[in-house]
Design a protein around this motif. Sequence first.
Motif, PDB file in Angstrom:
ATOM      1  N   GLY A  54      29.807 -81.947 -21.760  1.00 56.03           N
ATOM      2  CA  GLY A  54      29.883 -81.420 -20.404  1.00 56.03           C
ATOM      3  C   GLY A  54      29.087 -80.139 -20.242  1.00 56.03           C
ATOM      4  N   MET A  55      29.178 -79.251 -21.203  1.00 59.96           N
ATOM      5  CA  MET A  55      28.427 -77.997 -21.122  1.00 59.96           C
ATOM      6  C   MET A  55      26.932 -78.254 -21.229  1.00 59.96           C
ATOM      7  SD  MET A  55      30.329 -75.543 -20.392  1.00 59.96           S
ATOM      8  CE  MET A  55      29.123 -74.263 -20.636  1.00 59.96           C
ATOM      9  N   TYR A  56      26.527 -79.199 -22.084  1.00 55.65           N
ATOM     10  CA  TYR A  56      25.107 -79.528 -22.204  1.00 55.65           C
ATOM     11  C   TYR A  56      24.565 -80.017 -20.864  1.00 55.65           C
ATOM     12  CZ  TYR A  56      20.926 -82.202 -23.219  1.00 55.65           C
ATOM     13  OH  TYR A  56      19.663 -82.714 -23.181  1.00 55.65           O
ATOM     14  N   PHE A  57      25.269 -80.953 -20.233  1.00 51.73           N
ATOM     15  CA  PHE A  57      24.789 -81.485 -18.968  1.00 51.73           C
ATOM     16  C   PHE A  57      24.873 -80.457 -17.838  1.00 51.73           C
ATOM     17  CE2 PHE A  57      25.481 -85.703 -20.962  1.00 51.73           C
ATOM     18  CZ  PHE A  57      24.171 -86.132 -20.839  1.00 51.73           C
ATOM     19  N   ALA A  58      25.844 -79.560 -17.877  1.00 46.82           N
ATOM     20  CA  ALA A  58      25.932 -78.507 -16.860  1.00 46.82           C
ATOM     21  C   ALA A  58      24.745 -77.556 -16.973  1.00 46.82           C
ATOM     22  CB  ALA A  58      27.243 -77.742 -17.008  1.00 46.82           C
ATOM     23  N   ILE A  59      24.425 -77.148 -18.185  1.00 46.75           N
ATOM     24  CA  ILE A  59      23.284 -76.247 -18.380  1.00 46.75           C
ATOM     25  C   ILE A  59      21.991 -76.957 -18.024  1.00 46.75           C
ATOM     26  CG2 ILE A  59      21.959 -75.010 -20.139  1.00 46.75           C
ATOM     27  CD1 ILE A  59      24.688 -74.446 -21.512  1.00 46.75           C
ATOM     28  N   LYS A  60      21.858 -78.209 -18.444  1.00 44.62           N
ATOM     29  CA  LYS A  60      20.651 -78.982 -18.144  1.00 44.62           C
ATOM     30  C   LYS A  60      20.492 -79.164 -16.638  1.00 44.62           C
ATOM     31  CE  LYS A  60      18.501 -83.444 -19.246  1.00 44.62           C
ATOM     32  NZ  LYS A  60      17.992 -83.645 -17.919  1.00 44.62           N
ATOM     33  N   TRP A  61      21.593 -79.439 -15.942  1.00 44.43           N
ATOM     34  CA  TRP A  61      21.532 -79.640 -14.502  1.00 44.43           C
ATOM     35  C   TRP A  61      21.067 -78.366 -13.793  1.00 44.43           C
ATOM     36  CZ3 TRP A  61      24.525 -77.634 -10.389  1.00 44.43           C
ATOM     37  CH2 TRP A  61      24.298 -78.257  -9.166  1.00 44.43           C
ATOM     38  N   HIS A  62      21.624 -77.222 -14.198  1.00 50.01           N
ATOM     39  CA  HIS A  62      21.220 -75.969 -13.571  1.00 50.01           C
ATOM     40  C   HIS A  62      19.763 -75.632 -13.882  1.00 50.01           C
ATOM     41  CE1 HIS A  62      25.532 -75.299 -12.890  1.00 50.01           C
ATOM     42  NE2 HIS A  62      25.113 -74.549 -11.904  1.00 50.01           N
ATOM     43  N   TYR A  63      19.331 -75.903 -15.083  1.00 45.36           N
ATOM     44  CA  TYR A  63      17.942 -75.645 -15.443  1.00 45.36           C
ATOM     45  C   TYR A  63      17.013 -76.560 -14.657  1.00 45.36           C
ATOM     46  CZ  TYR A  63      13.706 -75.309 -18.248  1.00 45.36           C
ATOM     47  OH  TYR A  63      12.419 -75.138 -18.645  1.00 45.36           O
ATOM     48  N   ASP A  64      17.333 -77.854 -14.602  1.00 49.10           N
ATOM     49  CA  ASP A  64      16.501 -78.807 -13.871  1.00 49.10           C
ATOM     50  C   ASP A  64      16.524 -78.542 -12.370  1.00 49.10           C
ATOM     51  OD1 ASP A  64      15.824 -80.012 -16.223  1.00 49.10           O
ATOM     52  OD2 ASP A  64      17.215 -81.697 -15.993  1.00 49.10           O
ATOM     53  N   LEU A 116      17.938 -85.793  -4.112  1.00 47.53           N
ATOM     54  CA  LEU A 116      19.134 -85.108  -4.594  1.00 47.53           C
ATOM     55  C   LEU A 116      20.396 -85.914  -4.300  1.00 47.53           C
ATOM     56  CD1 LEU A 116      18.331 -81.414  -3.658  1.00 47.53           C
ATOM     57  CD2 LEU A 116      18.343 -82.448  -5.919  1.00 47.53           C
ATOM     58  N   LEU A 117      20.471 -86.518  -3.120  1.00 43.87           N
ATOM     59  CA  LEU A 117      21.639 -87.339  -2.797  1.00 43.87           C
ATOM     60  C   LEU A 117      21.721 -88.572  -3.694  1.00 43.87           C
ATOM     61  CD1 LEU A 117      21.726 -87.151   1.092  1.00 43.87           C
ATOM     62  CD2 LEU A 117      23.353 -86.167  -0.519  1.00 43.87           C
ATOM     63  N   ARG A 118      20.567 -89.186  -3.952  1.00 47.99           N
ATOM     64  CA  ARG A 118      20.551 -90.360  -4.829  1.00 47.99           C
ATOM     65  C   ARG A 118      20.978 -89.975  -6.250  1.00 47.99           C
ATOM     66  NH1 ARG A 118      14.991 -92.565  -5.787  1.00 47.99           N
ATOM     67  NH2 ARG A 118      14.833 -91.839  -3.650  1.00 47.99           N
ATOM     68  N   THR A 119      20.506 -88.840  -6.732  1.00 44.36           N
ATOM     69  CA  THR A 119      20.884 -88.377  -8.063  1.00 44.36           C
ATOM     70  C   THR A 119      22.369 -88.049  -8.117  1.00 44.36           C
ATOM     71  OG1 THR A 119      18.678 -87.466  -8.362  1.00 44.36           O
ATOM     72  CG2 THR A 119      20.374 -86.686  -9.850  1.00 44.36           C
ATOM     73  N   GLY A 120      22.881 -87.401  -7.080  1.00 49.67           N
ATOM     74  CA  GLY A 120      24.312 -87.089  -7.033  1.00 49.67           C
ATOM     75  C   GLY A 120      25.161 -88.338  -6.986  1.00 49.67           C
ATOM     76  N   ALA A 121      24.711 -89.339  -6.222  1.00 54.71           N
ATOM     77  CA  ALA A 121      25.447 -90.605  -6.168  1.00 54.71           C
ATOM     78  C   ALA A 121      25.423 -91.302  -7.519  1.00 54.71           C
ATOM     79  CB  ALA A 121      24.847 -91.506  -5.095  1.00 54.71           C
ATOM     80  N   ARG A 122      24.298 -91.222  -8.201  1.00 51.76           N
ATOM     81  CA  ARG A 122      24.191 -91.845  -9.524  1.00 51.76           C
ATOM     82  C   ARG A 122      25.152 -91.179 -10.508  1.00 51.76           C
ATOM     83  NH1 ARG A 122      18.428 -91.682 -11.202  1.00 51.76           N
ATOM     84  NH2 ARG A 122      18.250 -93.182  -9.510  1.00 51.76           N
ATOM     85  N   TYR A 123      25.166 -89.836 -10.511  1.00 49.60           N
ATOM     86  CA  TYR A 123      26.086 -89.119 -11.392  1.00 49.60           C
ATOM     87  C   TYR A 123      27.538 -89.419 -11.027  1.00 49.60           C
ATOM     88  CZ  TYR A 123      22.535 -86.284 -13.717  1.00 49.60           C
ATOM     89  OH  TYR A 123      21.492 -85.860 -14.481  1.00 49.60           O
ATOM     90  N   GLY A 124      27.828 -89.507  -9.739  1.00 53.01           N
ATOM     91  CA  GLY A 124      29.186 -89.847  -9.309  1.00 53.01           C
ATOM     92  C   GLY A 124      29.587 -91.234  -9.763  1.00 53.01           C
ATOM     93  N   ALA A 125      28.668 -92.197  -9.657  1.00 57.65           N
ATOM     94  CA  ALA A 125      28.970 -93.562 -10.095  1.00 57.65           C
ATOM     95  C   ALA A 125      29.195 -93.616 -11.602  1.00 57.65           C
ATOM     96  CB  ALA A 125      27.835 -94.499  -9.697  1.00 57.65           C
ATOM     97  N   VAL A 126      28.379 -92.905 -12.361  1.00 50.13           N
ATOM     98  CA  VAL A 126      28.557 -92.871 -13.812  1.00 50.13           C
ATOM     99  C   VAL A 126      29.895 -92.228 -14.158  1.00 50.13           C
ATOM    100  CG1 VAL A 126      27.682 -91.821 -15.941  1.00 50.13           C
ATOM    101  CG2 VAL A 126      26.111 -92.943 -14.366  1.00 50.13           C
ATOM    102  N   PHE A 127      30.246 -91.165 -13.444  1.00 49.01           N
ATOM    103  CA  PHE A 127      31.527 -90.500 -13.687  1.00 49.01           C
ATOM    104  C   PHE A 127      32.699 -91.446 -13.436  1.00 49.01           C
ATOM    105  CE2 PHE A 127      35.154 -88.101 -11.954  1.00 49.01           C
ATOM    106  CZ  PHE A 127      35.464 -87.344 -13.081  1.00 49.01           C
ATOM    107  N   VAL A 128      32.658 -92.195 -12.335  1.00 53.24           N
ATOM    108  CA  VAL A 128      33.745 -93.118 -12.013  1.00 53.24           C
ATOM    109  C   VAL A 128      33.832 -94.226 -13.057  1.00 53.24           C
ATOM    110  CG1 VAL A 128      34.504 -94.856 -10.336  1.00 53.24           C
ATOM    111  CG2 VAL A 128      33.768 -92.603  -9.556  1.00 53.24           C
TER     112      VAL A 128
END
Length: 76
Positions: free
Chosen positions: A19-29, A40-52
């Motif tokens: 989780g920390m790796y992806f949080a840091i990577k997300w902020h850097y990217d 950005l919406l498509r990426t957020g939806a993709r991350y949301g779908a993976v999370f679910v």
Amino acid sequence: MDWVLIAFATFKGLVFVTGMYFAIKWHYDREKLQADRRVLLRTGARYGAVFVVLLLALLALTFGLARMLGMDLSLP
């Protein structure tokens, strides 16, 4: 039953590290990315779908492990 504590603590540590790796990577990217709102919406939806999907997989794994250990999962 001493291995249960070790296994759960290791799993929790792996989840936090991932989780920390992806949080840091997300902020850097996010700073590097100069994309429009649609991307950005498509990426957020993709991350949301993976999370679910991962959440449902964890739930299934938890109930499968509980049944394997003989726990009663019926509602009162």
